[in-house]
Design a protein around this motif. Sequence first.
Motif, PDB file in Angstrom:
ATOM      1  N   VAL A 161      -1.602   2.472  12.676  1.00  0.00           N
ATOM      2  CA  VAL A 161      -1.158   3.069  11.411  1.00  0.00           C
ATOM      3  C   VAL A 161       0.184   3.755  11.642  1.00  0.00           C
ATOM      4  O   VAL A 161       0.351   4.448  12.643  1.00  0.00           O
ATOM      5  N   VAL A 166      -1.525   2.645   5.089  1.00  0.00           N
ATOM      6  CA  VAL A 166      -2.880   2.609   4.519  1.00  0.00           C
ATOM      7  C   VAL A 166      -3.002   3.713   3.474  1.00  0.00           C
ATOM      8  O   VAL A 166      -2.300   4.715   3.530  1.00  0.00           O
ATOM      9  N   TYR A 220      -9.332   9.207   5.083  1.00  0.00           N
ATOM     10  CA  TYR A 220      -8.724   8.913   6.383  1.00  0.00           C
ATOM     11  C   TYR A 220      -9.120  10.032   7.316  1.00  0.00           C
ATOM     12  O   TYR A 220      -8.753  11.192   7.110  1.00  0.00           O
ATOM     13  N   LYS A 256       0.800  -0.224  10.212  1.00  0.00           N
ATOM     14  CA  LYS A 256       0.504  -0.517   8.809  1.00  0.00           C
ATOM     15  C   LYS A 256       0.499   0.754   7.970  1.00  0.00           C
ATOM     16  O   LYS A 256       0.280   1.843   8.489  1.00  0.00           O
ATOM     17  N   PRO A 288      -6.516   4.768   2.131  1.00  0.00           N
ATOM     18  CA  PRO A 288      -7.952   4.699   1.865  1.00  0.00           C
ATOM     19  C   PRO A 288      -8.419   5.898   1.053  1.00  0.00           C
ATOM     20  O   PRO A 288      -7.653   6.842   0.825  1.00  0.00           O
ATOM     21  N   HIS A 336       0.793  -1.232   0.000  1.00  0.00           N
ATOM     22  CA  HIS A 336       0.000   0.000   0.000  1.00  0.00           C
ATOM     23  C   HIS A 336       0.827   1.286   0.000  1.00  0.00           C
ATOM     24  O   HIS A 336       0.270   2.371   0.143  1.00  0.00           O
ATOM     25  N   ILE A 395     -11.374   4.975   6.658  1.00  0.00           N
ATOM     26  CA  ILE A 395     -10.769   4.697   7.961  1.00  0.00           C
ATOM     27  C   ILE A 395     -11.038   5.864   8.905  1.00  0.00           C
ATOM     28  O   ILE A 395     -10.794   7.030   8.573  1.00  0.00           O
ATOM     29  N   ALA A 432      -5.478  -2.215   6.240  1.00  0.00           N
ATOM     30  CA  ALA A 432      -4.695  -1.872   5.044  1.00  0.00           C
ATOM     31  C   ALA A 432      -5.543  -1.900   3.775  1.00  0.00           C
ATOM     32  O   ALA A 432      -5.258  -1.198   2.817  1.00  0.00           O
ATOM     33  N   SER A 447      -3.186   8.802   1.568  1.00  0.00           N
ATOM     34  CA  SER A 447      -4.631   8.574   1.452  1.00  0.00           C
ATOM     35  C   SER A 447      -5.184   9.584   0.444  1.00  0.00           C
ATOM     36  O   SER A 447      -4.650  10.682   0.300  1.00  0.00           O
ATOM     37  N   MET A 460       0.018   7.125   6.466  1.00  0.00           N
ATOM     38  CA  MET A 460      -1.315   7.486   5.970  1.00  0.00           C
ATOM     39  C   MET A 460      -1.348   8.680   5.033  1.00  0.00           C
ATOM     40  O   MET A 460      -2.387   9.029   4.497  1.00  0.00           O
TER      41      MET A 460
END
Length: 393
Positions: free
Chosen positions: A321, A328, A333, A326, A330, A225, A276, A271, A351, A348
Motif C-alpha cells: 500500500v 486503497v 484499514y 496500491k 476500504p 481508488h 484490510i 485495491a 479509507s 490509505m
Amino acid sequence: GEPEILLAKCIGCLKCVKACPGGALEIFYSPEELEILAALDGQKDLAEEDADPEEKARRALVAQYRGIWVFVEQTDGEAARVSWELLGKGAELATKLGVELCAVVLGDRVEHLCQEAMYYGAHKVYLVDQPVLLHYRTYPYLDALCHLIEKYRPEVVLMGATGLGRDLAGAVATRVGTGLTADCTGLDIDENRNLMQTRPAFGGNIMATIMCDRFRPQMATVRAHVMTLPERRPIASGSIVHETLPINEALVFTKVLEVIRENRGNQVDIAGAEFIVSGGRGMMSKENFGILQELADELGGVVAASRSAVDAGWMPAERQVGQTGKTVRPKIYLACGISGAIQHLVGMQDSDLVIAINRDPQAPIFEVAGYGIVGDLFKVVPAITSYLRELKG
Ligand code: FAD
C-alpha cells in the motif's frame, strides 16, 4: 530558529504562502490595502497585455478551450472503474467552472459505454467506434484522441493512471503540446479557471500543486481508488457525438496477434477489498503475518503491507500500500506496526476508518487514525481476533 520576514523586502507576492508545505503562512490585508491592491492588479494586467501581444494571443487561445473530459478506458467493451471515479471528480470540477462534463469512448462496438458514462454523470459523450480500435494500440488511440481534442478543445482531460492511461496520456500531451501531471491525488480549480493538480513530490516529502496555466488542455492521470466512485444515477441522459477517423488497419504498423490473459491464480486484490489488515516493519518476520491473516479471515478481509515489509520479503509486492504500491479505500484499514510515513499515508488515508496499533504513541499513523491503540501488536491483534470469534459464538 524562528523564521524571519524582512518586511522591507516583502512585495506581498504570496509565493511563500503557496510554497509552505505545512500551510503555516498567511498574509492579512486591511480593506483599504485590498482596494489598492485590486486597482494595481487591474493596471498591471492591462499594461502586460499591451506590452506583449503574444501573451494576449495566448490568453485568447486558452479561453477557447472549454469543458471537462474524462477518457473512458475499456477492455473487451468493459470499462475500467477508475473512469467512473474520474467522472465523479469531473462533475465537481465542471460545476465549479460552469461547463459540460464529457466522456470520450474509443473502441470497437462500444456504444453501450456511452449510456453507462451518462449514468455516471456525463452530459455528452464523444464516440469513435471503429474496428481499428478493437485492441488498444498507442497510434490509433493517439490519433483518435488528438483528433477530438483539436476539434472540440476541452480545457481539462482526465485519465486513469493505468498501464493504458499512462501510455496514452503521455503520447497525447506530447503531440498536442501541453503538460501532464501523473498520479494526482487531488484536483481542484483555482480562481483563474486553472486546474490545480496535487501529487506527492520529492519522494513524497511534500505535496506539490502543479499548474498548467499557459497551455490547453490541462491533462492529469489519477490512480484507481483515489477518487470516490459516484453513485450510478437511475437515468442516463445526454447526447452522443459520433466521429469517424480516416484511419484503417493498413495504416497501423503494430499488430495484435493474440491476447493472452495473465493468470492471476490466487493473487489477492487489495485495491478492491472492504477490510484490510496491514502490517509493517513492526511485524518482525514473515511468519508473524499469520496473526494478521487470522484476523483478516475473521473480518472477511485481506492482508496488505507497508513497503518495508515488502522489501524485507515478508509479503509479495502486489500487497504493498502506498505511493509506489496500491491506493486503497476500504471500510476499515487496520495498520499494525506501521509508522505512517507520508508515502504510506497517501495510499490509505482515504479509507472510511483507520485503526492503528503501534507501541509508539508519537507514530504519525495516529494522525490519520479514527481509533488508535498504543500497545504491543502481538498482544492486541490476537486479542481482537479472539474477541471476534467469541462474538460469533
Ligand atoms: P517503520 O517506519 O520502521 O515503522 C515500524 C513501526 O512499527 C514503528 O512505528 C514502531 O513503533 C512499530 N512497532 C514495532 N514493533 C511493534 C510492536 N511489537 N507493536 C506495535 N508497534 C510496533 N512506504 C510504503 O509503505 N508504501 C509505499 O508505496 C512507499 N513508497 C515510497 C516511495 C519513495 C520514493 C520513498 C522514498 C519511500 C517510500 N516508502 C513507501 C517508504 C516509507 O518512507 C517508509 O519507509 C515505510 O512506509 C516504513 O514502513 P513501516 O511503517 O512498516 O516501518
